[in-house]
Design a protein around this motif. Structure first.
Motif, PDB file in Angstrom:
ATOM      1  N   THR A 113       5.917  -3.703   6.533  1.00 12.04           N
ATOM      2  CA  THR A 113       7.300  -3.242   6.529  1.00 12.04           C
ATOM      3  C   THR A 113       7.487  -2.274   5.363  1.00 12.04           C
ATOM      4  OG1 THR A 113       9.635  -3.950   6.570  1.00 12.04           O
ATOM      5  CG2 THR A 113       8.141  -5.214   5.149  1.00 12.04           C
ATOM      6  N   GLN A 114       8.163  -1.166   5.621  1.00 12.85           N
ATOM      7  CA  GLN A 114       8.298  -0.112   4.623  1.00 12.85           C
ATOM      8  C   GLN A 114       9.403  -0.440   3.632  1.00 12.85           C
ATOM      9  OE1 GLN A 114       6.543   2.981   4.282  1.00 12.85           O
ATOM     10  NE2 GLN A 114       7.673   3.060   2.345  1.00 12.85           N
ATOM     11  N   VAL A 115       9.080  -0.252   2.355  1.00 16.53           N
ATOM     12  CA  VAL A 115      10.071  -0.350   1.280  1.00 16.53           C
ATOM     13  C   VAL A 115      10.087   0.980   0.560  1.00 16.53           C
ATOM     14  CG1 VAL A 115      10.639  -1.431  -0.928  1.00 16.53           C
ATOM     15  CG2 VAL A 115       9.837  -2.843   0.981  1.00 16.53           C
ATOM     16  N   THR A 116      11.256   1.601   0.467  1.00 13.22           N
ATOM     17  CA  THR A 116      11.409   2.885  -0.200  1.00 13.22           C
ATOM     18  C   THR A 116      12.465   2.758  -1.281  1.00 13.22           C
ATOM     19  OG1 THR A 116      10.825   4.072   1.826  1.00 13.22           O
ATOM     20  CG2 THR A 116      11.925   5.328   0.094  1.00 13.22           C
ATOM     21  N   VAL A 117      12.073   3.106  -2.507  1.00 16.00           N
ATOM     22  CA  VAL A 117      13.000   3.060  -3.641  1.00 16.00           C
ATOM     23  C   VAL A 117      13.201   4.492  -4.119  1.00 16.00           C
ATOM     24  CG1 VAL A 117      13.519   2.065  -5.883  1.00 16.00           C
ATOM     25  CG2 VAL A 117      12.087   0.803  -4.248  1.00 16.00           C
ATOM     26  N   VAL A 138       0.205  -8.268  -4.545  1.00 13.72           N
ATOM     27  CA  VAL A 138       1.437  -8.319  -5.321  1.00 13.72           C
ATOM     28  C   VAL A 138       1.724  -9.741  -5.812  1.00 13.72           C
ATOM     29  CG1 VAL A 138       3.936  -8.006  -5.216  1.00 13.72           C
ATOM     30  CG2 VAL A 138       2.418  -6.371  -4.076  1.00 13.72           C
ATOM     31  N   ALA A 139       1.669 -10.703  -4.905  1.00 16.33           N
ATOM     32  CA  ALA A 139       1.997 -12.084  -5.262  1.00 16.33           C
ATOM     33  C   ALA A 139       1.366 -13.013  -4.238  1.00 16.33           C
ATOM     34  CB  ALA A 139       3.510 -12.292  -5.298  1.00 16.33           C
ATOM     35  N   SER A 140       1.072 -14.218  -4.681  1.00 16.57           N
ATOM     36  CA  SER A 140       0.515 -15.225  -3.779  1.00 16.57           C
ATOM     37  C   SER A 140       1.124 -16.584  -4.074  1.00 16.57           C
ATOM     38  CB  SER A 140      -1.002 -15.284  -3.908  1.00 16.57           C
ATOM     39  OG  SER A 140      -1.376 -15.778  -5.183  1.00 16.57           O
ATOM     40  N   ILE A 141       1.030 -17.470  -3.081  1.00 20.63           N
ATOM     41  CA  ILE A 141       1.493 -18.845  -3.249  1.00 20.63           C
ATOM     42  C   ILE A 141       0.531 -19.743  -2.498  1.00 20.63           C
ATOM     43  CG2 ILE A 141       3.114 -18.613  -1.292  1.00 20.63           C
ATOM     44  CD1 ILE A 141       4.992 -20.523  -2.860  1.00 20.63           C
ATOM     45  N   VAL A 164       4.274   0.331   1.820  1.00 22.20           N
ATOM     46  CA  VAL A 164       4.340  -0.581   2.957  1.00 22.20           C
ATOM     47  C   VAL A 164       3.903  -1.953   2.449  1.00 22.20           C
ATOM     48  CG1 VAL A 164       3.479  -1.133   5.253  1.00 22.20           C
ATOM     49  CG2 VAL A 164       3.861   1.258   4.607  1.00 22.20           C
ATOM     50  N   TYR A 165       4.706  -2.956   2.714  1.00 27.60           N
ATOM     51  CA  TYR A 165       4.435  -4.312   2.246  1.00 27.60           C
ATOM     52  C   TYR A 165       3.913  -5.152   3.410  1.00 27.60           C
ATOM     53  CZ  TYR A 165       6.521  -3.488  -2.305  1.00 27.60           C
ATOM     54  OH  TYR A 165       6.774  -3.030  -3.583  1.00 27.60           O
ATOM     55  N   TYR A 166       2.839  -5.877   3.136  1.00 24.80           N
ATOM     56  CA  TYR A 166       2.193  -6.711   4.143  1.00 24.80           C
ATOM     57  C   TYR A 166       2.146  -8.160   3.669  1.00 24.80           C
ATOM     58  CZ  TYR A 166       0.216  -2.246   5.731  1.00 24.80           C
ATOM     59  OH  TYR A 166       0.043  -0.951   6.166  1.00 24.80           O
ATOM     60  N   CYS A 167       2.336  -9.081   4.574  1.00 30.20           N
ATOM     61  CA  CYS A 167       2.010 -10.467   4.262  1.00 30.20           C
ATOM     62  C   CYS A 167       0.640 -10.776   4.873  1.00 30.20           C
ATOM     63  CB  CYS A 167       3.065 -11.444   4.753  1.00 30.20           C
ATOM     64  SG  CYS A 167       3.284 -11.538   6.530  1.00 30.20           S
ATOM     65  N   ALA A 168      -0.033 -11.714   4.263  1.00 26.83           N
ATOM     66  CA  ALA A 168      -1.381 -12.068   4.697  1.00 26.83           C
ATOM     67  C   ALA A 168      -1.643 -13.521   4.363  1.00 26.83           C
ATOM     68  CB  ALA A 168      -2.413 -11.173   4.016  1.00 26.83           C
ATOM     69  N   GLN A 180       0.849  -1.188   0.000  1.00 27.32           N
ATOM     70  CA  GLN A 180       0.000   0.000   0.000  1.00 27.32           C
ATOM     71  C   GLN A 180       0.884   1.237   0.000  1.00 27.32           C
ATOM     72  OE1 GLN A 180      -2.940   0.182   3.148  1.00 27.32           O
ATOM     73  NE2 GLN A 180      -4.198   1.570   1.945  1.00 27.32           N
ATOM     74  N   ALA A 181       0.744   2.013  -1.070  1.00 26.52           N
ATOM     75  CA  ALA A 181       1.463   3.268  -1.197  1.00 26.52           C
ATOM     76  C   ALA A 181       0.587   4.386  -0.640  1.00 26.52           C
ATOM     77  CB  ALA A 181       1.808   3.531  -2.651  1.00 26.52           C
ATOM     78  N   PRO A 182       1.185   5.503  -0.224  1.00 22.25           N
ATOM     79  CA  PRO A 182       0.399   6.617   0.323  1.00 22.25           C
ATOM     80  C   PRO A 182      -0.688   7.070  -0.642  1.00 22.25           C
ATOM     81  CG  PRO A 182       2.730   6.980   0.723  1.00 22.25           C
ATOM     82  CD  PRO A 182       2.628   5.775  -0.167  1.00 22.25           C
TER      83      PRO A 182
END
Length: 122
Positions: A116-120, A48-51, A92-96, A39-41
């Motif tokens: 967890t925040q990811v900033t590029v 994004v991806a699933s397994i 911010v990346y979330y697992c679920a 989720q971006a501001p």
């Protein structure tokens, strides 16, 4: 109640790589779908991806070929390896997790990590 805890976020320059991990509090992988969302501001949460329980993976088009989702059942860890990152990946990346089939729709998931925040950025 299962708990999920993400780690591995941080800041990276465009073109760089990061590896996110999601640790589960108990063995849950055998019959559950595991997924990563972001989720971006100012934007909605995006799958994004699933397994799934058989190891079959699904990715959204924008990360196909750059991100890899995997899981280690013995260690109860879900991983998202991200490469060729660009500023549009900042979020911010979330697992679920959810029981049953995998859909990359946030409303289908009932157990979430804290993110967890990811900033590029250059």
């Amino acid at each position: 109640q299962v708990h999920l805890v993400e780690s591995g976020g941080g800041s990276v320059q465009p073109g760089g790589s990061l590896r996110l991990s999601c640790a589960a509090s108990e063995y849950i992988y055998s019959s559950r779908c595991m997924a990563w969302f972001r989720q971006a501001p100012g934007r909605e949460r995006e799958g994004v991806a699933s397994i799934d329980e058989l190891g079959r993976t699904t990715y959204i088009d924008s990360v196909e070929g750059r991100f890899t989702i995997s899981k280690d059942n013995a260690k109860r860890v879900l991983t998202l390896q991200m490469s060729s990152l660009n500023p549009e990946d900042t979020a911010v990346y979330y697992c679920a997790t959810r029981a049953g089939a995998c859909y990359l729709a946030a409303d289908w998931y009932n157990i979430w990590g804290q993110g967890t925040q990811v900033t590029v950025s250059s």
